[in-house]
Scaffold this motif. Sequence first.
Motif: not given
Length: 291
Positions: A217-219, A222
């Motif tokens: 989810e984080y990457h 971004r």
Amino acid sequence: MSAFDHLQVFTAMHASPHAQLELSAQLGDGLAAALWSNRNDARDYQAPSHHTLSCYIADGTGTFRRQKPADKGAPDKLCIMPAGHESNWIVNGEIRLAHLYVGEAQFALGCTRLLDREPREMQLHEATFLDDPQQAVRFRQLVALNWAEPGERLLTNSLAHAIIDHAVLHQTGRREGLRVKGGLAPHQRRQLVDYIEASLDQPLTLGELALRCNLSEYHFARMFRASFGLPPHQYVLARRLHRACQLLRVGHMALGQVALACGFASASHFSNRFRQALGATPGEYRAAFGG
């Protein structure tokens, strides 16, 4: 703090002792407009963070850019001042002009929807004293509306979007010498666009979208922002509201059904989000378009 304080072109005009603000309004969706009169003035715009599209409504035959004194304005001439660009203007005599202020998010949505391009790859071309009869007609229709009347102000939102779409289609090109790094692969971006459009009536989570690209989810968040120019949740909400506006302008689907068709949990949630974005309820929007 005024809702216009972040618009550098607006504040530069407002700071002039010669310029008179006739009308101004927030049009919803991060758009704003102003109608100005000015005379015998000099204005400098230093790399604003927003795009400005302008149309000369009356006079302006003594107006020119300091770097190009031979080129003069006239009624119905258009100017495009992209975000980040610098321009210097001399006003000899009188001028009456309309400004449409466009945030980067709206430009990004246009690049994705109309051009199938990453917004960071594209650039709105600067233009001075452009002849574009279609745009001039839209600007004149916009200034003829009563911006203080809720129903008519909603019509200005529709006209503003038409002006932006036209500019994206006809005044936007690839950034020269740009080497794009990071972000989603083109096929991932297209698949996401298609999937989101087909799933607007469903609850869409960050995890679900990230999984389709095999990313955390984080990457994913971004890389999505790098490719789309705005965060996933903001993009999805914009597409839900766009679909809602389409459904409200045509047909007579009940508001609760429109809410569900656009992925909102309830009619009240839909109404709150719609009001936050456009400054009016879905019912008021439908009434403004004669539904």
